[in-house]
Design an enzyme around this catalytic site. Structure first.
Site, short mmCIF file in Angstrom:
data_model
loop_
_atom_site.label_atom_id
_atom_site.label_comp_id
_atom_site.label_asym_id
_atom_site.label_seq_id
_atom_site.Cartn_x
_atom_site.Cartn_y
_atom_site.Cartn_z
N LYS A 90 -2.72 9.73 -2.64
CA LYS A 90 -2.71 10.23 -1.25
C LYS A 90 -1.31 10.45 -0.70
O LYS A 90 -1.06 11.45 -0.02
CB LYS A 90 -3.49 9.27 -0.35
CG LYS A 90 -4.98 9.27 -0.63
CD LYS A 90 -5.70 8.38 0.38
CE LYS A 90 -7.17 8.27 0.05
NZ LYS A 90 -7.90 7.47 1.03
N ASN A 111 -5.79 13.26 2.01
CA ASN A 111 -6.98 12.96 1.21
C ASN A 111 -7.84 14.20 0.97
O ASN A 111 -8.81 14.16 0.22
CB ASN A 111 -7.82 11.84 1.85
CG ASN A 111 -8.63 12.33 3.03
OD1 ASN A 111 -8.26 13.30 3.69
ND2 ASN A 111 -9.73 11.66 3.30
N ASP A 126 -9.13 10.56 6.78
CA ASP A 126 -9.41 9.12 6.87
C ASP A 126 -9.31 8.63 8.32
O ASP A 126 -10.16 7.86 8.79
CB ASP A 126 -8.43 8.32 6.01
CG ASP A 126 -8.79 8.37 4.52
OD1 ASP A 126 -9.97 8.56 4.20
OD2 ASP A 126 -7.87 8.21 3.69
N GLY A 154 -0.09 -0.18 5.35
CA GLY A 154 -0.43 0.21 3.98
C GLY A 154 -0.94 1.64 3.93
O GLY A 154 -0.78 2.40 4.90
N GLY A 155 -1.56 2.03 2.83
CA GLY A 155 -2.01 3.41 2.65
C GLY A 155 -3.05 3.81 3.69
O GLY A 155 -2.78 4.64 4.57
N ARG A 177 1.96 -8.74 5.77
CA ARG A 177 2.67 -9.92 5.26
C ARG A 177 4.17 -9.72 5.46
O ARG A 177 4.89 -10.65 5.75
CB ARG A 177 2.34 -10.12 3.77
CG ARG A 177 0.90 -10.56 3.56
CD ARG A 177 0.54 -10.55 2.12
NE ARG A 177 0.69 -9.21 1.55
CZ ARG A 177 0.35 -8.88 0.31
NH1 ARG A 177 -0.18 -9.79 -0.47
NH2 ARG A 177 0.52 -7.66 -0.13
N TYR A 249 -15.82 -1.00 1.59
CA TYR A 249 -17.23 -0.59 1.51
C TYR A 249 -17.85 -0.97 0.17
O TYR A 249 -18.56 -0.20 -0.45
CB TYR A 249 -17.40 0.92 1.77
CG TYR A 249 -16.53 1.81 0.88
CD1 TYR A 249 -17.00 2.24 -0.35
CD2 TYR A 249 -15.27 2.19 1.29
CE1 TYR A 249 -16.20 3.04 -1.16
CE2 TYR A 249 -14.47 2.99 0.50
CZ TYR A 249 -14.95 3.41 -0.72
OH TYR A 249 -14.16 4.19 -1.52
P1 NAP Z 1 -3.06 -0.80 -0.22
O1 NAP Z 1 -2.10 0.28 0.19
O2 NAP Z 1 -2.97 -1.38 -1.59
O3 NAP Z 1 -2.97 -2.04 0.78
C1 NAP Z 1 -2.85 -1.92 2.15
C2 NAP Z 1 -2.01 -3.05 2.71
O4 NAP Z 1 -2.71 -4.28 2.63
C3 NAP Z 1 -0.72 -3.26 1.95
O5 NAP Z 1 0.28 -2.43 2.45
C4 NAP Z 1 -0.42 -4.74 2.13
O6 NAP Z 1 0.51 -4.87 3.18
C5 NAP Z 1 -1.77 -5.34 2.53
N1 NAP Z 1 -2.26 -6.25 1.50
C6 NAP Z 1 -2.47 -6.00 0.20
N2 NAP Z 1 -2.93 -7.09 -0.44
C7 NAP Z 1 -3.00 -8.05 0.51
C8 NAP Z 1 -3.38 -9.42 0.48
N3 NAP Z 1 -3.77 -10.03 -0.65
N4 NAP Z 1 -3.32 -10.12 1.64
C9 NAP Z 1 -2.91 -9.54 2.78
N5 NAP Z 1 -2.54 -8.26 2.86
C10 NAP Z 1 -2.58 -7.53 1.74
O7 NAP Z 1 -4.54 -0.34 -0.07
P2 NAP Z 1 -5.15 1.00 0.59
O8 NAP Z 1 -5.24 2.04 -0.42
O9 NAP Z 1 -4.46 1.27 1.86
O10 NAP Z 1 -6.64 0.51 0.89
C11 NAP Z 1 -6.86 -0.51 1.87
C12 NAP Z 1 -8.33 -0.65 2.14
O11 NAP Z 1 -8.81 0.53 2.78
C13 NAP Z 1 -9.19 -0.84 0.90
O12 NAP Z 1 -10.08 -1.89 1.14
C14 NAP Z 1 -9.98 0.47 0.78
O13 NAP Z 1 -11.27 0.27 0.26
C15 NAP Z 1 -10.07 0.86 2.24
N6 NAP Z 1 -10.33 2.30 2.44
C16 NAP Z 1 -11.54 2.64 2.94
C17 NAP Z 1 -11.84 3.95 3.18
C18 NAP Z 1 -13.19 4.30 3.73
O14 NAP Z 1 -13.52 5.48 3.79
N7 NAP Z 1 -13.97 3.32 4.16
C19 NAP Z 1 -10.91 4.97 2.90
C20 NAP Z 1 -9.66 4.59 2.38
C21 NAP Z 1 -9.39 3.24 2.15
P3 NAP Z 1 1.73 -5.95 3.10
O15 NAP Z 1 2.15 -6.04 1.67
O16 NAP Z 1 2.79 -5.43 3.99
O17 NAP Z 1 1.14 -7.19 3.62
#
Ligand code: NAP
Length: 301
Positions: A90, A111, A126, A154-155, A177, A249
């Protein structure tokens, strides 16, 4: 229509795309990811295409980061109308577009790609998908809420944070964090919009204070995707007046949603965001309303 459940390779696109034209109906939409086999988008979009009588189908293509540029550039010659992008493409895709919507630029990610006049146009659905999900599940507009976003830098979190800023939420608190990531994002967004954004560290004390001044809590961390993941929030902080939206989800109840239930708070999982971001992609590709209920039914099954 015989829908194809296999996962195609980037090479299938970059060779000459004949394999996609030879399908019945031909594949002209896709999702690129690495991994991609888990994506729930094909059944949802194929149900919409069938409902609207559009003679094409949507397939999964496994594309690695090294293959992204070439795969995007070969979409046109393979006869595609566009593609969705999922992990890990993305953010990287931004630099491969000919045109990027101002919202996607603010969100720092794409996306949805649409091919128009031979050019790659990048969008982000999104953020708008989340907004529509909040309205559907909680009956409130996102812009009316004081929001706390876990993993807000995050993303997915960045798209959520930018959407809150675009809708002028009265208060936006990003919890990470590493709080400097949140501060950077807040500075970047406020260069373009006058938004009330602050950044905190994900400690119990800071989260507790932030929740006292928030109506809506959004989890945008990956915690909850695996069945045994802990909640990103310490126990005992939620109150019954909070609205809790978990973007995860995975199907089951996440630890965060169980905390919300225990506190008597209203909550929802990320399925509705997935549905609405998909519907908004459909609307970008076809410039007509998506058949939401057909798409919802396909996602549920
Ligand atoms: P990501 O970039 O890997 O993580 C997002 C942020 O979460 C990171 O920047 C990190 O921030 C924090 N993080 C990661 N692991 C952690 C932990 N163990 N404890 C606390 N904070 C933590 O992930 P992403 O791609 O953005 O996805 C995030 C979520 O969005 C996922 O659950 C995904 O399923 C969901 N999502 C859902 C949809 C939908 O349509 N429903 C669409 C897109 C994404 P820090 O390191 O700064 O703490």
């Amino acid at each position: 229509m015989s829908q194809v459940s296999e996962v195609f390779a980037a090479e299938d696109l970059t060779k000459n795309g004949e394999i996609f034209r030879a399908l019945t109906p031909p594949a002209r939409l896709s999702v690129f990811g690495d991994p991609v086999a888990h994506s729930a988008s094909p059944p949802m979009h194929n149900a919409a295409l069938l409902e609207r009588g559009l003679p094409l189908q949507y397939v999964r293509v496994h594309v690695t980061p090294e293959e992204l540029h070439s795969a995007l550039r070969h979409l046109l010659q393979a006869g595609f109308l566009g593609t969705n992008l999922t992990i890990p493409h993305k953010q990287a895709a931004l630099s491969h577009m000919d045109e990027v919507s101002s919202e996607a630029r603010l969100m720092g990610a794409i996306n949805t790609v649409a091919l128009r006049d031979g050019k790659l146009h990048g969008f982000n659905t999104d953020g708008p998908g989340l907004s529509a999900a909040i309205h559907e599940k909680f009956g409130v507009s996102l812009g009316s809420q004081r929001v706390l976003i876990l993993g807000g830098a995050g993303g997915a979190g960045r798209a959520v944070t930018a959407q809150c800023a675009l809708e002028e939420c009265p208060s936006i608190i990003i919890a990470n964090r590493n709080p400097s990531k949140g501060e950077e994002l807040a500075n970047e967004i406020t260069k373009h919009l006058s938004a009330c954004i602050s950044s905190i560290q994900m400690t119990e004390e800071e989260l507790s204070k932030a929740l006292e001044n928030s109506d809506l809590l959004i989890n945008a961390t990956p915690l909850g995707m695996k069945g045994d993941d802990p909640s990103p929030l310490p126990n005992g902080l939620l109150k019954s007046h909070h609205l809790v939206y978990d973007t995860v989800y995975s199907g089951g109840q996440t630890a965060l949603l169980l905390q919300a239930q225990k506190a008597g708070a209203t909550s929802a999982n990320g399925l509705s965001m997935l549905l609405h971001q998909g519907a908004k992609s459909f609307e970008i590709w076809f410039n007509e309303p998506a058949p939401l209920e057909k798409m919802r039914k396909a996602l549920k099954s």
